[in-house]
Every structure is written in C-alpha cells, then in structure tokens.
Design a protein around this motif. Structure first.
Motif, PDB file in Angstrom:
ATOM      1  N   THR A 147      10.277  -1.905  -5.748  1.00 56.95           N
ATOM      2  CA  THR A 147      10.603  -0.253  -5.882  1.00 56.95           C
ATOM      3  C   THR A 147       9.522   0.359  -4.921  1.00 56.95           C
ATOM      4  O   THR A 147       9.794   1.290  -4.155  1.00 56.95           O
ATOM      5  CB  THR A 147      10.317   0.244  -7.550  1.00 56.95           C
ATOM      6  OG1 THR A 147      11.446  -0.428  -8.165  1.00 56.95           O
ATOM      7  CG2 THR A 147      10.631   1.800  -7.354  1.00 56.95           C
ATOM      8  N   ALA A 148       8.146  -0.008  -5.094  1.00 50.56           N
ATOM      9  CA  ALA A 148       7.227   0.505  -4.386  1.00 50.56           C
ATOM     10  C   ALA A 148       7.439   0.392  -2.975  1.00 50.56           C
ATOM     11  O   ALA A 148       7.410   1.307  -2.010  1.00 50.56           O
ATOM     12  CB  ALA A 148       5.958   0.006  -4.830  1.00 50.56           C
ATOM     13  N   ALA A 149       7.836  -0.907  -2.586  1.00 52.71           N
ATOM     14  CA  ALA A 149       8.182  -0.970  -1.137  1.00 52.71           C
ATOM     15  C   ALA A 149       9.363  -0.230  -0.609  1.00 52.71           C
ATOM     16  O   ALA A 149       9.343   0.374   0.705  1.00 52.71           O
ATOM     17  CB  ALA A 149       8.705  -2.714  -1.045  1.00 52.71           C
ATOM     18  N   GLY A 150      10.354  -0.185  -1.440  1.00 59.61           N
ATOM     19  CA  GLY A 150      11.257   0.815  -0.847  1.00 59.61           C
ATOM     20  C   GLY A 150      10.871   2.137  -0.698  1.00 59.61           C
ATOM     21  O   GLY A 150      11.189   3.020   0.315  1.00 59.61           O
ATOM     22  N   HIS A 192       5.236  -1.535   4.116  1.00 60.71           N
ATOM     23  CA  HIS A 192       6.154  -2.051   2.998  1.00 60.71           C
ATOM     24  C   HIS A 192       6.834  -3.211   3.102  1.00 60.71           C
ATOM     25  O   HIS A 192       7.013  -3.960   2.067  1.00 60.71           O
ATOM     26  CB  HIS A 192       7.268  -0.734   3.054  1.00 60.71           C
ATOM     27  CG  HIS A 192       8.160  -0.733   4.433  1.00 60.71           C
ATOM     28  ND1 HIS A 192       7.777  -0.063   5.389  1.00 60.71           N
ATOM     29  CD2 HIS A 192       9.263  -1.384   4.394  1.00 60.71           C
ATOM     30  CE1 HIS A 192       8.822  -0.203   6.338  1.00 60.71           C
ATOM     31  NE2 HIS A 192       9.776  -0.927   5.631  1.00 60.71           N
ATOM     32  N   GLU A 193       6.941  -3.830   4.654  1.00 54.32           N
ATOM     33  CA  GLU A 193       7.596  -5.103   4.786  1.00 54.32           C
ATOM     34  C   GLU A 193       6.706  -6.367   3.990  1.00 54.32           C
ATOM     35  O   GLU A 193       7.060  -7.263   3.594  1.00 54.32           O
ATOM     36  CB  GLU A 193       7.820  -5.479   6.177  1.00 54.32           C
ATOM     37  CG  GLU A 193       8.663  -4.328   7.094  1.00 54.32           C
ATOM     38  CD  GLU A 193       7.744  -3.443   7.625  1.00 54.32           C
ATOM     39  OE1 GLU A 193       6.703  -3.136   7.551  1.00 54.32           O
ATOM     40  OE2 GLU A 193       8.363  -2.499   8.293  1.00 54.32           O
ATOM     41  N   ASP A 194       5.228  -5.956   4.287  1.00 52.37           N
ATOM     42  CA  ASP A 194       4.539  -6.838   3.673  1.00 52.37           C
ATOM     43  C   ASP A 194       4.452  -7.298   2.178  1.00 52.37           C
ATOM     44  O   ASP A 194       4.227  -8.249   1.546  1.00 52.37           O
ATOM     45  CB  ASP A 194       2.948  -6.894   3.942  1.00 52.37           C
ATOM     46  CG  ASP A 194       2.818  -7.063   5.487  1.00 52.37           C
ATOM     47  OD1 ASP A 194       3.652  -7.694   6.366  1.00 52.37           O
ATOM     48  OD2 ASP A 194       1.748  -6.653   6.053  1.00 52.37           O
ATOM     49  N   LEU A 195       4.956  -6.131   1.620  1.00 47.56           N
ATOM     50  CA  LEU A 195       5.122  -6.055   0.146  1.00 47.56           C
ATOM     51  C   LEU A 195       6.519  -6.837  -0.261  1.00 47.56           C
ATOM     52  O   LEU A 195       6.396  -7.540  -1.573  1.00 47.56           O
ATOM     53  CB  LEU A 195       5.048  -4.481  -0.555  1.00 47.56           C
ATOM     54  CG  LEU A 195       3.824  -3.603  -0.133  1.00 47.56           C
ATOM     55  CD1 LEU A 195       4.001  -2.366  -0.962  1.00 47.56           C
ATOM     56  CD2 LEU A 195       2.652  -4.690  -0.557  1.00 47.56           C
ATOM     57  N   GLU A 196       7.065  -6.596   0.508  1.00 51.16           N
ATOM     58  CA  GLU A 196       8.682  -7.591   0.317  1.00 51.16           C
ATOM     59  C   GLU A 196       8.323  -8.762   0.372  1.00 51.16           C
ATOM     60  O   GLU A 196       8.643  -9.736  -0.204  1.00 51.16           O
ATOM     61  CB  GLU A 196       9.668  -6.854   1.271  1.00 51.16           C
ATOM     62  CG  GLU A 196      10.251  -5.687   0.840  1.00 51.16           C
ATOM     63  CD  GLU A 196      10.887  -4.906   2.169  1.00 51.16           C
ATOM     64  OE1 GLU A 196      11.194  -5.532   3.150  1.00 51.16           O
ATOM     65  OE2 GLU A 196      11.515  -3.920   1.955  1.00 51.16           O
ATOM     66  N   THR A 197       7.755  -9.242   1.606  1.00 53.61           N
ATOM     67  CA  THR A 197       7.237 -10.608   1.616  1.00 53.61           C
ATOM     68  C   THR A 197       6.324 -11.259   0.459  1.00 53.61           C
ATOM     69  O   THR A 197       6.730 -12.213  -0.018  1.00 53.61           O
ATOM     70  CB  THR A 197       6.386 -10.870   2.788  1.00 53.61           C
ATOM     71  OG1 THR A 197       7.293 -10.461   3.979  1.00 53.61           O
ATOM     72  CG2 THR A 197       6.205 -12.234   3.148  1.00 53.61           C
ATOM     73  N   ALA A 198       5.490 -10.353  -0.020  1.00 52.79           N
ATOM     74  CA  ALA A 198       4.466 -10.748  -1.045  1.00 52.79           C
ATOM     75  C   ALA A 198       5.463 -11.271  -2.354  1.00 52.79           C
ATOM     76  O   ALA A 198       5.150 -12.130  -2.957  1.00 52.79           O
ATOM     77  CB  ALA A 198       3.512  -9.529  -1.441  1.00 52.79           C
ATOM     78  N   ALA A 199       6.576 -10.146  -2.562  1.00 54.10           N
ATOM     79  CA  ALA A 199       7.382 -10.550  -3.720  1.00 54.10           C
ATOM     80  C   ALA A 199       8.123 -11.795  -3.660  1.00 54.10           C
ATOM     81  O   ALA A 199       8.198 -12.500  -4.742  1.00 54.10           O
ATOM     82  CB  ALA A 199       8.379  -9.378  -3.874  1.00 54.10           C
ATOM     83  N   LEU A 251      -0.888  -8.092  -0.129  1.00 49.29           N
ATOM     84  CA  LEU A 251      -1.221  -6.847  -1.263  1.00 49.29           C
ATOM     85  C   LEU A 251      -2.427  -6.367  -1.233  1.00 49.29           C
ATOM     86  O   LEU A 251      -2.599  -5.273  -1.679  1.00 49.29           O
ATOM     87  CB  LEU A 251      -1.058  -7.529  -2.580  1.00 49.29           C
ATOM     88  CG  LEU A 251       0.460  -8.022  -2.998  1.00 49.29           C
ATOM     89  CD1 LEU A 251       0.262  -8.683  -4.713  1.00 49.29           C
ATOM     90  CD2 LEU A 251       1.432  -6.968  -3.052  1.00 49.29           C
ATOM     91  N   THR A 252      -3.248  -6.679  -0.199  1.00 48.76           N
ATOM     92  CA  THR A 252      -4.634  -5.998  -0.110  1.00 48.76           C
ATOM     93  C   THR A 252      -4.472  -4.625   0.248  1.00 48.76           C
ATOM     94  O   THR A 252      -5.222  -3.731  -0.417  1.00 48.76           O
ATOM     95  CB  THR A 252      -5.342  -6.859   0.766  1.00 48.76           C
ATOM     96  OG1 THR A 252      -5.606  -8.143   0.537  1.00 48.76           O
ATOM     97  CG2 THR A 252      -6.638  -5.961   1.346  1.00 48.76           C
ATOM     98  N   PRO A 253      -3.605  -4.187   1.151  1.00 50.98           N
ATOM     99  CA  PRO A 253      -3.629  -2.639   1.334  1.00 50.98           C
ATOM    100  C   PRO A 253      -2.743  -1.778   0.295  1.00 50.98           C
ATOM    101  O   PRO A 253      -2.589  -0.629   0.761  1.00 50.98           O
ATOM    102  CB  PRO A 253      -2.894  -2.328   2.757  1.00 50.98           C
ATOM    103  CG  PRO A 253      -2.064  -3.968   2.715  1.00 50.98           C
ATOM    104  CD  PRO A 253      -2.716  -4.837   1.987  1.00 50.98           C
ATOM    105  N   VAL A 254      -2.262  -2.213  -0.736  1.00 52.05           N
ATOM    106  CA  VAL A 254      -1.692  -1.517  -1.838  1.00 52.05           C
ATOM    107  C   VAL A 254      -2.206  -0.156  -2.130  1.00 52.05           C
ATOM    108  O   VAL A 254      -1.732   0.850  -2.253  1.00 52.05           O
ATOM    109  CB  VAL A 254      -1.036  -2.286  -2.976  1.00 52.05           C
ATOM    110  CG1 VAL A 254      -0.677  -1.475  -4.120  1.00 52.05           C
ATOM    111  CG2 VAL A 254      -0.177  -3.321  -2.609  1.00 52.05           C
ATOM    112  N   TRP A 255      -3.559  -0.135  -2.303  1.00 49.77           N
ATOM    113  CA  TRP A 255      -4.476   0.871  -2.735  1.00 49.77           C
ATOM    114  C   TRP A 255      -4.371   1.882  -1.630  1.00 49.77           C
ATOM    115  O   TRP A 255      -3.844   3.003  -1.853  1.00 49.77           O
ATOM    116  CB  TRP A 255      -5.816   0.367  -3.032  1.00 49.77           C
ATOM    117  CG  TRP A 255      -6.541   1.528  -3.669  1.00 49.77           C
ATOM    118  CD1 TRP A 255      -6.459   2.078  -4.896  1.00 49.77           C
ATOM    119  CD2 TRP A 255      -7.280   2.724  -2.834  1.00 49.77           C
ATOM    120  NE1 TRP A 255      -7.412   3.322  -4.897  1.00 49.77           N
ATOM    121  CE2 TRP A 255      -7.815   3.437  -3.622  1.00 49.77           C
ATOM    122  CE3 TRP A 255      -7.726   2.742  -1.530  1.00 49.77           C
ATOM    123  CZ2 TRP A 255      -8.646   4.726  -3.152  1.00 49.77           C
ATOM    124  CZ3 TRP A 255      -8.303   3.728  -1.133  1.00 49.77           C
ATOM    125  CH2 TRP A 255      -9.046   4.673  -2.011  1.00 49.77           C
TER     126      TRP A 255
END
Length: 102
Positions: free
Chosen positions: A40-43, A53-60, A86-90
């Motif tokens: 959801t967050a990546a979207g 956001h692509e990195d978050l999809e890859t992390a998932a 996930l490091t840059p999520v914050w």
C-alpha cells in the motif's frame, strides 16, 4: 568482517509505524500485515511521485521469499537485502507527510 543478523521482527519494528501512517492503518504486528502495508505504501509513494517506491516493492518480494526459504544463509541474505532497501522508508514517509499535510 561479520554482519549482524537481521530478523523479520526487527524490520517490522523499525518500519511499521511509518508504513502504517502511509497505509492509514494500525502498525503491522506480523509479516503478512507488514507486506500488505508495504504494498500500500509503495503504491501511495508512487502516486505522490516519491522516488524509491520500486525498492519497497522489491523488499516485499524479498521478505516473502525469505519467509518461504528454509536455508539459513539464503534467508539471511534475503533479509539483509530487504533491510537495505527499506532504509529510506523514514525519509520517504516524511516527504509524504509534507505532501499530505500530516
């Protein structure tokens, strides 16, 4: 040189609050909820034009693979790579907050 072992629980602890904010949900307490909120967050980051956001999809994907992997070294490698992505999520969440006025 040794690297510290990272766990799914540690990744959830580090990032659940930020992802929950973006997903507009309670913080995830398990991997399934975390993966859902990560998607959801990546979207939402994508819709907002936030880079990464692509990195978050890859992390998932990596986290799901780690969940299903029984070989310890492979599992550690998958979790470590997911943690790096996930490091840059914050920072991404702060940028999102600024955009939505939160």
């Amino acid at each position: 040189m040794t690297t510290s072992t990272i766990t799914v629980e540690e990744l959830i602890r580090r990032h659940a609050d930020d992802l929950a904010y973006v997903a507009e949900a309670a913080p995830a307490g398990d991997l399934d909820a975390f993966l859902d909120q990560l998607g959801t967050a990546a979207g939402r980051f994508d819709e907002a034009g936030i880079t990464g956001h692509e990195d978050l999809e890859t992390a998932a994907v990596l986290l799901a693979e780690a969940r299903d992997n029984t070989e310890e070294t492979s599992r550690h490698t998958l979790l470590h790579r997911a943690g790096e992505l996930l490091t840059p999520v914050w920072e991404m969440t702060q940028e999102y907050r600024d955009m939505v006025g939160g």
